[in-house]
Design an enzyme around this catalytic site. Structure first.
Site, short mmCIF file in Angstrom:
data_model
loop_
_atom_site.label_atom_id
_atom_site.label_comp_id
_atom_site.label_asym_id
_atom_site.label_seq_id
_atom_site.Cartn_x
_atom_site.Cartn_y
_atom_site.Cartn_z
N ASP A 52 22.48 37.56 -21.08
CA ASP A 52 21.60 37.55 -22.24
C ASP A 52 20.15 36.85 -21.54
OD1 ASP A 52 22.72 34.76 -21.43
OD2 ASP A 52 22.17 33.84 -23.35
N ASP A 109 28.32 37.30 -18.86
CA ASP A 109 27.96 35.96 -18.78
C ASP A 109 28.74 35.20 -20.10
OD1 ASP A 109 26.38 33.81 -18.26
OD2 ASP A 109 25.26 34.20 -20.06
N LYS A 140 23.12 32.92 -10.34
CA LYS A 140 22.29 34.16 -10.82
C LYS A 140 20.84 33.82 -10.94
CE LYS A 140 25.25 34.42 -14.31
NZ LYS A 140 25.61 34.70 -15.58
N TYR A 151 24.67 23.70 -22.04
CA TYR A 151 25.82 22.83 -21.43
C TYR A 151 27.19 22.70 -22.21
CZ TYR A 151 21.62 21.98 -18.74
OH TYR A 151 20.43 22.23 -17.86
N ASP A 187 27.69 31.78 -21.74
CA ASP A 187 26.92 31.20 -22.65
C ASP A 187 26.01 31.89 -23.16
OD1 ASP A 187 28.60 28.70 -22.22
OD2 ASP A 187 27.22 28.07 -20.69
N THR A 218 29.56 32.84 -14.63
CA THR A 218 28.58 32.03 -15.23
C THR A 218 27.98 30.96 -14.52
OG1 THR A 218 28.49 30.34 -17.21
CG2 THR A 218 30.66 30.67 -16.08
N ASN A 219 26.60 30.80 -14.49
CA ASN A 219 26.07 29.66 -14.00
C ASN A 219 26.48 28.36 -14.83
OD1 ASN A 219 24.64 31.33 -12.19
ND2 ASN A 219 22.91 31.35 -13.36
N GLN A 220 26.95 27.42 -14.05
CA GLN A 220 27.25 25.94 -14.64
C GLN A 220 26.60 24.92 -13.95
OE1 GLN A 220 29.05 25.35 -17.43
NE2 GLN A 220 28.77 27.65 -17.79
N SER A 221 25.34 24.92 -13.98
CA SER A 221 24.40 23.85 -13.37
C SER A 221 24.75 22.54 -13.94
CB SER A 221 22.87 24.27 -13.54
OG SER A 221 22.42 24.14 -14.72
N CYS A 248 29.31 29.12 -11.02
CA CYS A 248 28.38 28.57 -9.96
C CYS A 248 27.99 27.17 -10.55
CB CYS A 248 27.31 29.50 -9.86
SG CYS A 248 26.30 28.71 -8.48
#
Length: 174
Positions: free
Chosen positions: A140, A14, A115, A25, A16, A56-59, A95
Site C-alpha cells: 500500500d 505487506d 522496505k 503500530y 498493515d 512487513t516493516n515493524q519499526s 523487520c
C-alpha cells in the site's frame, strides 16, 4: 521447506494496510481488523497452489512501542484466524530495525530487510522454491513496490477496499 520442490509463484503481502486496517503500530489482536476480502484472497491463492508470504516493516519494535514477541503472537493469531477458513500464510517475515530506533539493538542506518530494501523478499526466495517470474508483491506504499522491483518481482499498489476483488485478475493456477 525443501528447495528441491518444484518452484511455485508467490504472493508477497505487506501486512498493515493490505491484510489489516492500519491505524498505526498494530501489535495486539484486539486492535487487528482484517481488510475486507483479505482472508478470502489468501485462501484463494492457497487453493491455486501459490506460496503466500507476509513481508512487513515493524519499526514499532525498534521504537520501543512493543516487543518482537508481540509481533510473533499477532502473526500466530492471524494464522489461527486463517485456519478457520482453511487458509494459511506459508511464512511471515518482519523487520524490527529502523534508522532512528530508540533501542540500540534495532538501530541500523539502512536495514537490509526494511522496505524499500528487498531483504525480506530475498530471504523468502532463498528459503522457498519460488517461481520469480510469476510472483507478485502487494503493498500500500511506494516502498513496498520498490522492494519488489529491487527483488525482481512485479509489485502492485493496493488502493484499499476489498483485497480479493483487487487480486481476482491475478489469480491463476500455479
Amino acid at each position: 521447506m525443501t528447495r528441491t520442490a518444484p518452484p511455485r509463484p508467490a504472493l508477497f503481502l505487506d501486512r498493515d494496510g493490505v491484510l489489516n486496517e492500519d491505524p498505526g503500530y498494530v501489535h495486539r489482536w484486539e486492535d487487528f481488523h482484517w481488510i475486507p476480502g483479505a482472508r478470502e484472497a489468501v485462501a484463494a491463492f492457497n487453493r491455486a497452489g501459490w506460496w503466500v508470504f507476509v513481508v512487513t516493516n515493524q519499526s514499532g519494535v525498534g521504537r520501543g512501542y512493543y516487543a518482537e514477541d508481540d509481533v510473533v503472537t499477532l502473526h500466530a493469531k492471524m494464522s489461527e484466524s486463517l485456519a478457520e477458513i482453511e487458509a494459511r500464510i506459508d511464512a511471515f517475515y518482519y523487520c524490527p530495525q529502523h534508522p532512528d530506533a530508540a533501542l540500540d539493538a534495532y538501530r541500523h542506518p539502512d536495514p537490509p530487510d526494511r522496505k524499500p530494501n528487498p531483504g525480506m523478499i530475498l530471504r523468502a526466495l532463498n528459503e522457498w522454491p519460488v517461481d520469480l517470474s510469476r510472483s507478485i508483491m502487494i503493498g500500500d506504499k511506494p516502498s513496498d513496490l520498490e522492494a519488489a522491483r529491487r527483488a525482481g518481482i512485479r509489485g502492485l499498489l493496493f488502493p484499499g477496499d476489498d483485497l480479493m476483488a483487487f487480486l481476482q485478475p491475478e489469480l491463476k493456477p500455479a
